[in-house]
Enzyme design. Sequence first.
Site, short mmCIF file in Angstrom:
data_model
loop_
_atom_site.label_atom_id
_atom_site.label_comp_id
_atom_site.label_asym_id
_atom_site.label_seq_id
_atom_site.Cartn_x
_atom_site.Cartn_y
_atom_site.Cartn_z
N ASP A 136 0.80 -1.25 0.00
CA ASP A 136 0.00 0.00 0.00
C ASP A 136 0.83 1.29 0.00
O ASP A 136 0.46 2.26 0.69
CB ASP A 136 -0.96 0.00 1.19
CG ASP A 136 -1.95 -1.15 1.16
OD1 ASP A 136 -1.89 -1.96 0.22
OD2 ASP A 136 -2.76 -1.27 2.10
N LYS A 157 -6.70 -4.90 -2.91
CA LYS A 157 -7.22 -5.57 -1.72
C LYS A 157 -8.28 -4.72 -1.05
O LYS A 157 -8.06 -3.53 -0.77
CB LYS A 157 -6.05 -5.88 -0.76
CG LYS A 157 -5.30 -4.64 -0.29
CD LYS A 157 -3.96 -5.02 0.30
CE LYS A 157 -3.77 -4.73 1.77
NZ LYS A 157 -4.19 -3.43 2.28
N CYS A 183 -1.97 -2.45 7.78
CA CYS A 183 -1.97 -3.37 6.64
C CYS A 183 -0.75 -4.27 6.59
O CYS A 183 -0.83 -5.41 6.13
CB CYS A 183 -2.14 -2.59 5.35
SG CYS A 183 -3.79 -1.86 5.23
N1 TIU Z 1 -2.55 0.38 4.31
C1 TIU Z 1 -3.01 0.58 5.56
O1 TIU Z 1 -2.28 0.38 6.53
N2 TIU Z 1 -4.30 1.08 5.69
C2 TIU Z 1 -4.70 1.89 6.73
O2 TIU Z 1 -5.85 2.27 6.79
N3 TIU Z 1 -3.74 2.26 7.64
C3 TIU Z 1 -3.88 3.15 8.65
O3 TIU Z 1 -2.94 3.26 9.44
N4 TIU Z 1 -4.96 3.87 8.73
#
Ligand code: TIU
Length: 229
Positions: free
Chosen positions: A30, A135, A168
């Site tokens: 991500d 995802k 994530c």
């Molecule tokens: N990619 C991921 O970690 N999504 C989140 O929403 N992370 C947060 O820390 N909010």
Amino acid sequence: MPHMPASHPIAAQPFAYRLPPGRTALVIIDMQRDFIEAGGFGAALGNDVSLLQSAIAPTQALLQAWRARGWPVVHTRESHAHDLHDCPPAKRDRGSPTLRIGDPGPMGRLLVRGEPGNAIIPALAPIAGEVVIDKPGKGAFYGTALHEALQVRGVTHLVLAGVTTEVCVQTTMREANDRGYDCLLVDEATQSYFPEFKAATLAMITAQGGIVGWVAPLAAVLQALPPAP
Ligand code: TIU
């Protein structure tokens, strides 16, 4: 898979990590504008997104190392379909962000597939031949074909980078560990909006004899790789 010289053990916590050349995927979680740039989903949740910047260069170094060796690379994007059918109300309605998933922001609709803000940052953009997984959840195995994509490539080990460490990245690492992958998280290549949560996550992963996997500094990983052909 062409013959690859053996790699040296990586000086990791809680003990040395052995990486099978060619069967170890780099999984970059991500690294999207939605989390790293102003005006995205991370910012809408009230976070200081500048805290994630430091993970970019170390992740680039890993990406270069994997590309130079022709080893498998996976990029993930947290994303939802245009009609949000894969975004449960429990996720969209959580908390009181300034903008919700699917709302229009300065980089397009938040966390929606194909919108400018949902793209991986240009510094880490995927190239042809690399796996890109969209995802709907925090973990990269939930609701995706990631496990199958790894299995057909003969992958047994995952080296992880990306954001955010305790959300994530940690969720994906736990999902992978339960599926039998030996997972190593690279310290400098992951980051959180909460430095104390990153530190706690690294400690949780490696406690109890590596209950979730291993953690190592970037230099220890790069140093242990066999030379690029
Ligand atoms: N990619 C991921 O970690 N999504 C989140 O929403 N992370 C947060 O820390 N909010």
